[in-house]
Design a protein around this motif. Structure first.
Motif, PDB file in Angstrom:
ATOM      1  N   ALA A  16       5.226 -25.642 -13.222  1.00  0.00           N
ATOM      2  CA  ALA A  16       5.450 -24.302 -13.565  1.00  0.00           C
ATOM      3  C   ALA A  16       6.398 -23.565 -12.764  1.00  0.00           C
ATOM      4  N   ILE A  17       6.950 -24.589 -11.677  1.00  0.00           N
ATOM      5  CA  ILE A  17       8.526 -23.843 -11.107  1.00  0.00           C
ATOM      6  C   ILE A  17       9.906 -24.397 -11.432  1.00  0.00           C
ATOM      7  N   VAL A  18       9.190 -25.103 -12.434  1.00  0.00           N
ATOM      8  CA  VAL A  18      10.766 -25.206 -13.380  1.00  0.00           C
ATOM      9  C   VAL A  18      10.503 -24.065 -14.491  1.00  0.00           C
ATOM     10  N   LEU A  19       9.530 -23.903 -15.083  1.00  0.00           N
ATOM     11  CA  LEU A  19       9.729 -22.612 -16.226  1.00  0.00           C
ATOM     12  C   LEU A  19       9.839 -21.856 -16.108  1.00  0.00           C
ATOM     13  N   GLY A  20       9.609 -21.297 -14.049  1.00  0.00           N
ATOM     14  CA  GLY A  20       9.745 -19.912 -13.671  1.00  0.00           C
ATOM     15  C   GLY A  20      10.913 -19.875 -13.621  1.00  0.00           C
ATOM     16  N   GLY A  21      11.710 -20.825 -13.038  1.00  0.00           N
ATOM     17  CA  GLY A  21      13.267 -20.719 -13.107  1.00  0.00           C
ATOM     18  C   GLY A  21      13.676 -20.422 -14.640  1.00  0.00           C
ATOM     19  N   VAL A  22      13.898 -21.024 -15.136  1.00  0.00           N
ATOM     20  CA  VAL A  22      13.915 -21.181 -16.384  1.00  0.00           C
ATOM     21  C   VAL A  22      14.020 -19.613 -17.687  1.00  0.00           C
ATOM     22  N   VAL A  23      13.084 -19.296 -17.124  1.00  0.00           N
ATOM     23  CA  VAL A  23      12.599 -18.499 -17.707  1.00  0.00           C
ATOM     24  C   VAL A  23      13.199 -17.312 -16.713  1.00  0.00           C
TER      25      VAL A  23
END
Length: 402
Positions: free
Chosen positions: A170-177
């Motif tokens: 969730a954190i990684v995807l939040g950063g990517v998005v």
């Protein structure tokens, strides 16, 4: 900054005594701690000027880890060198850690309806405190549709992937998005931070952070050593906390409660008690280390977990200090952090429901008590420790109610 020399201007003892006073009196969570630090270190003692302090706070909020403790660690480094940094962390953390370990060791001796009511009241405290944290962080970190959407998506990720991997994803995807959706935002202020750390040493610290993040899980798997399991779990949790101390709750719940290392009731009771303590919320790790049924517990387990959860944030801080001025002005990096911070709001919102709400709100009277605590914190602006005391007593009263 006022200080342009790379040489520390004070002594580790001076730093220790200053931060011991703060560790005994700084109630109210990370944002309040930063206010205490400003009053004592910027205004009263003039260890750093306003612009330098603002730059340092911006860096520590940019990085994973406990922001207020990272600011304290950096101020100790600036004033007293490496020993000053260690003195600042110890003095600011030990009061709350000692109190929580004492609570952990004493809770096992408590029995009867009064003790049960007290512990249930502390679990209800957690509902009010986490709800306040979700509300405050949502206002700050999800002020627009894009970031609100990232927060909702993060809730979905942790619901459908209910393990530690879901938290990380969730954190990684939040950063990517965020690099796509969150490019519009306030840029970092211009300033300079001068600390006695070379770029070479900074790179070594970053390498140590990565080696431990990857190596501890591998070693714990290969050696099947419970102590390594604990060190790996708390190091990983400390490495992934963005946005404040309360965010560690879902990470530690996944690491400690899900595998059965700490009972859910003990977890929530300790988290509630932690709200009444001064100093960093990360001291909650000492409580968990004391009560865990996996690996060393008691004082040894408390020390192991306490060091493990703080270490990654400090390694990242030392690694970032020499490079911060050049990195923080890049729009892409700031957009990624805005997205990651929005995802953090989703993680905390998911934790508010499970385990916090499901473990504490068992009947309408529990909800009424939690709502009263929430209003006391958010509207009446009661100090957190007073809400802890009142709701703990309320839990005793509910336990005696027929």
């Amino acid at each position: 900054m006022t200080q342009h020399s790379s040489e520390p201007l004070g002594t580790p003892l001076e730093v220790f005594m200053t931060f011991l006073q703060l560790g005994l009196t700084a109630f109210g969570g990370p944002i309040a701690h930063l206010g205490y630090f400003r009053d004592e270190l910027v205004v009263r003692r003039q260890w750093i000027d306003e612009a330098g302090y603002a730059d340092l706070v911006a860096l520590c909020q940019f990085l994973p880890g406990p922001a207020s403790s990272q600011v304290g660690f950096a101020m100790g480094l600036l004033r007293g060198g490496p020993l000053g940094a260690l003195a600042a962390w110890l003095a600011f953390t030990l009061p709350s850690a000692v109190l929580l370990v004492t609570f952990a060791l004493g809770a096992a001796l408590l029995d009867g309806p009064i003790a049960a009511g007290l512990l249930h009241g502390l679990k209800i405290v957690a509902v009010a405190v986490v709800a306040q944290a979700v509300l405050g962080m949502a206002r700050t970190l999800t002020p627009d549709r894009q970031r609100a959407a990232i927060a909702v998506a993060a809730i979905a990720v942790v619901v459908f992937v209910p393990v530690t991997f879901g938290q990380i994803a969730a954190i990684v995807l939040g950063g990517v998005v965020g690099t796509w959706l969150c490019r519009d935002g306030q840029t970092a202020p211009i300033g300079h931070l001068q600390f006695p750390i070379s770029r070479r040493f900074g790179v070594m610290a970053l390498a140590g952070f990565i080696v431990m993040l990857l190596g501890l899980p591998l070693l714990s798997h290969l050696l099947s050593a419970p102590a390594l399991d604990l060190a790996s779990a708390f190091y990983r949790s400390g490495a992934l906390v963005f946005g404040g101390g309360h965010v560690v709750l879902p990470l530690l719940q996944a690491e400690m409660v899900a595998p059965g290392w700490v009972a859910a009731n003990d977890f929530l009771a300790g988290y509630g008690a932690a709200q009444a303590m001064p100093g960093p919320l990360f001291a909650f790790s000492a409580y968990l280390g004391a009560v865990t049924q996996h690996g060393p517990n008691g004082i040894v387990g408390a020390a192991l977990c306490l060091v493990s959860i703080f270490l990654p944030g400090f390694l990242l801080l030392v690694g970032a200090l020499p490079f911060w001025d050049s990195v923080r002005t890049r729009p892409l990096a700031q957009a990624a952090m805005r997205g990651a911070n929005a995802a953090v709001v989703g993680l905390l919102a998911a934790a508010l429901y499970d385990p916090v709400w499901t473990g504490a709100i068992l009947r309408p009277a529990d909800f009424a008590l939690a709502a009263a605590g929430f209003v006391a914190l958010t509207v009446w602006k009661f100090p957190p420790w007073t809400v802890v005391v009142l709701l703990a007593l309320g839990g005793v009263g509910l336990g005696a109610w027929p």
